[in-house]
Design a protein around this motif. Sequence first.
Motif, PDB file in Angstrom:
ATOM      1  N   GLY A  15       0.821  -1.065  -0.022  1.00 30.85           N
ATOM      2  CA  GLY A  15       0.002  -0.097   0.056  1.00 30.85           C
ATOM      3  C   GLY A  15       0.941   1.149   0.152  1.00 30.85           C
ATOM      4  N   PRO A  16       0.251   2.355   0.278  1.00 27.31           N
ATOM      5  CA  PRO A  16       1.042   3.458   0.327  1.00 27.31           C
ATOM      6  C   PRO A  16       2.325   3.737   1.377  1.00 27.31           C
ATOM      7  N   ALA A  17       3.375   3.838   0.683  1.00 31.17           N
ATOM      8  CA  ALA A  17       4.504   3.784   1.565  1.00 31.17           C
ATOM      9  C   ALA A  17       4.536   4.263   2.914  1.00 31.17           C
ATOM     10  N   ARG A  18       3.969   5.601   2.748  1.00 37.07           N
ATOM     11  CA  ARG A  18       3.962   6.557   3.935  1.00 37.07           C
ATOM     12  C   ARG A  18       3.300   5.724   5.204  1.00 37.07           C
ATOM     13  N   GLY A  19       2.190   5.116   4.802  1.00 33.24           N
ATOM     14  CA  GLY A  19       1.229   4.577   5.700  1.00 33.24           C
ATOM     15  C   GLY A  19       2.178   3.292   6.154  1.00 33.24           C
ATOM     16  N   VAL A  20       2.642   2.459   5.404  1.00 31.37           N
ATOM     17  CA  VAL A  20       3.390   1.353   5.994  1.00 31.37           C
ATOM     18  C   VAL A  20       4.474   1.553   6.626  1.00 31.37           C
ATOM     19  N   LEU A  21       5.256   2.402   6.274  1.00 31.84           N
ATOM     20  CA  LEU A  21       6.594   2.734   7.197  1.00 31.84           C
ATOM     21  C   LEU A  21       6.155   3.675   8.601  1.00 31.84           C
ATOM     22  N   SER A  22       5.069   4.315   8.476  1.00 34.55           N
ATOM     23  CA  SER A  22       4.523   4.992   9.799  1.00 34.55           C
ATOM     24  C   SER A  22       3.869   4.044  10.869  1.00 34.55           C
ATOM     25  N   ALA A  23       3.483   3.065  10.297  1.00 30.98           N
ATOM     26  CA  ALA A  23       2.939   2.043  11.258  1.00 30.98           C
ATOM     27  C   ALA A  23       4.047   0.945  11.759  1.00 30.98           C
ATOM     28  N   GLU A  24       5.342   1.017  10.917  1.00 25.06           N
ATOM     29  CA  GLU A  24       6.008  -0.321  11.075  1.00 25.06           C
ATOM     30  C   GLU A  24       6.553  -0.490  12.587  1.00 25.06           C
ATOM     31  N   ARG A  25       6.948   0.685  13.291  1.00 30.11           N
ATOM     32  CA  ARG A  25       7.474   0.323  14.576  1.00 30.11           C
ATOM     33  C   ARG A  25       6.360   0.018  15.714  1.00 30.11           C
ATOM     34  N   VAL A  26       5.096   0.501  15.545  1.00 29.80           N
ATOM     35  CA  VAL A  26       4.087   0.254  16.459  1.00 29.80           C
ATOM     36  C   VAL A  26       3.592  -1.475  16.029  1.00 29.80           C
ATOM     37  N   ALA A  27       3.681  -1.777  14.808  1.00 34.09           N
ATOM     38  CA  ALA A  27       3.280  -3.238  14.368  1.00 34.09           C
ATOM     39  C   ALA A  27       4.281  -3.946  15.081  1.00 34.09           C
ATOM     40  N   LEU A  28       5.543  -3.551  14.836  1.00 33.16           N
ATOM     41  CA  LEU A  28       6.681  -4.757  15.134  1.00 33.16           C
ATOM     42  C   LEU A  28       6.771  -4.550  16.582  1.00 33.16           C
ATOM     43  N   ASN A  29       6.459  -3.510  17.524  1.00 32.65           N
ATOM     44  CA  ASN A  29       6.658  -3.641  18.975  1.00 32.65           C
ATOM     45  C   ASN A  29       5.469  -4.713  19.475  1.00 32.65           C
ATOM     46  N   PHE A  30       4.296  -4.407  19.128  1.00 35.32           N
ATOM     47  CA  PHE A  30       3.199  -5.215  19.501  1.00 35.32           C
ATOM     48  C   PHE A  30       3.657  -6.522  19.012  1.00 35.32           C
ATOM     49  N   LEU A  31       4.021  -7.007  17.934  1.00 33.21           N
ATOM     50  CA  LEU A  31       4.278  -8.286  17.247  1.00 33.21           C
ATOM     51  C   LEU A  31       5.518  -9.023  18.104  1.00 33.21           C
ATOM     52  N   GLY A  32       6.412  -8.293  18.300  1.00 31.21           N
ATOM     53  CA  GLY A  32       7.766  -8.846  19.140  1.00 31.21           C
ATOM     54  C   GLY A  32       7.470  -9.030  20.432  1.00 31.21           C
ATOM     55  N   HIS A  33       6.840  -8.244  20.948  1.00 34.44           N
ATOM     56  CA  HIS A  33       6.759  -8.557  22.543  1.00 34.44           C
ATOM     57  C   HIS A  33       5.754  -9.612  22.813  1.00 34.44           C
ATOM     58  N   LEU A  34       4.631  -9.569  22.252  1.00 35.11           N
ATOM     59  CA  LEU A  34       3.727 -10.605  22.220  1.00 35.11           C
ATOM     60  C   LEU A  34       4.330 -12.108  21.619  1.00 35.11           C
ATOM     61  N   SER A  35       4.822 -11.908  20.709  1.00 34.65           N
ATOM     62  CA  SER A  35       5.649 -13.256  20.230  1.00 34.65           C
ATOM     63  C   SER A  35       6.549 -13.732  21.284  1.00 34.65           C
ATOM     64  N   GLY A  36       7.043 -12.672  21.860  1.00 33.44           N
ATOM     65  CA  GLY A  36       8.268 -12.973  23.062  1.00 33.44           C
ATOM     66  C   GLY A  36       7.880 -13.795  24.258  1.00 33.44           C
ATOM     67  N   VAL A  37       6.425 -13.385  24.508  1.00 31.15           N
ATOM     68  CA  VAL A  37       5.731 -13.906  25.775  1.00 31.15           C
ATOM     69  C   VAL A  37       5.305 -15.322  25.223  1.00 31.15           C
ATOM     70  N   ALA A  38       4.773 -15.496  23.936  1.00 30.53           N
ATOM     71  CA  ALA A  38       4.364 -16.809  23.571  1.00 30.53           C
ATOM     72  C   ALA A  38       5.474 -17.689  23.414  1.00 30.53           C
ATOM     73  N   SER A  39       6.601 -17.303  22.829  1.00 26.32           N
ATOM     74  CA  SER A  39       7.787 -18.378  22.749  1.00 26.32           C
ATOM     75  C   SER A  39       8.337 -18.504  24.195  1.00 26.32           C
ATOM     76  N   ALA A  40       8.410 -17.645  24.984  1.00 27.85           N
ATOM     77  CA  ALA A  40       8.832 -17.966  26.515  1.00 27.85           C
ATOM     78  C   ALA A  40       8.061 -18.935  27.146  1.00 27.85           C
ATOM     79  N   THR A  41       6.639 -18.677  27.023  1.00 32.11           N
ATOM     80  CA  THR A  41       5.782 -19.620  27.473  1.00 32.11           C
ATOM     81  C   THR A  41       6.083 -21.125  26.966  1.00 32.11           C
ATOM     82  N   ALA A  42       6.286 -21.223  25.432  1.00 27.87           N
ATOM     83  CA  ALA A  42       6.425 -22.553  24.921  1.00 27.87           C
ATOM     84  C   ALA A  42       7.516 -23.135  25.425  1.00 27.87           C
ATOM     85  N   ARG A  43       8.732 -22.556  25.861  1.00 26.00           N
ATOM     86  CA  ARG A  43       9.812 -23.000  26.282  1.00 26.00           C
ATOM     87  C   ARG A  43       9.490 -23.904  27.669  1.00 26.00           C
ATOM     88  N   PHE A  44       8.760 -23.329  28.352  1.00 34.61           N
ATOM     89  CA  PHE A  44       8.371 -23.740  29.732  1.00 34.61           C
ATOM     90  C   PHE A  44       7.471 -24.906  29.400  1.00 34.61           C
TER      91      PHE A  44
END
Length: 275
Positions: free
Chosen positions: A84-113
């Motif tokens: 899509g429009p590049a401005r929108g894609v890059l403006s949302a990148e960090r927020v999207a990755l912050n949520f995705l990385g943090h929650l995937s980290g929680v899921a990954s840690a849980t899976a290890r246990f």
Amino acid sequence: MVEDAVRAALLEDWGRAGDITAQATLGPDTRARAVIAARQPGVLAGLDLAATAFRFADPSISIETLLDDGARLAPGDIAMRIDGPARGVLSAERVALNFLGHLSGVASATARFADLVAHTAARIVCTRKTTPGLRAFEKYAVRCGGGANHRFGLDDAILIKDNHIAVAGGVRAAIEAARAFAGHLVKVEVEVDTLAQLEEALAARPDVVMLDNMAPDTLRKAVAIADGAVTLEASGGVNLETVAAIAETGVDLISVGWITHSAPVLDLGLDIEIG
């Protein structure tokens, strides 16, 4: 809840003027195709929040999810495609990755246990040691990783801890007061530190007993004493080195605060596709 959380995160990131870097370097008609891919192994969680960030940035952005939350990731696996429009894609990148990385980290840690106790009947459960404002999402991520949820807040179950016991005048007195107060759908759990306290608790018939900071040998004795009369939860001193031995004692639940309050972020990145 997803929309409220994402909206607040975007407002925090965009401030008063929005993404001035994207505005300065990219024309309003410039388009971008990108993928979000794993850069290390783990478990995926948070796709809805990431997708919502892109949609809020520009409703015309096209989003395709290629995996589901709970999927096991290998490096290079693509979770999402964005176009899509590049401005929108890059403006949302960090927020999207912050949520995705943090929650995937929680899921990954849980899976290890969870993987370490899979040979037993014990379940890994989370606690209320969560990031303020993100509890529902972190507890969702725990489920994505194969864990289960403890109470969500102070209002959905009674958990009598050592300070309650000290003020109430003892284990049995605290449980009996809780029983008199609670509705028929509200469970009562009590924390005990010794086998003597466990026996006192059992006489008052709680639904769950939390065995706090007990060594495996003591936990085995507790399991034998309870003899299936209540659900037993082990808590305290739980880490990746100790969790299997704790599970093998026969307890039903093992609560681990670390999976929400200290799980490392899972490394996922947004890569622009050229051509």
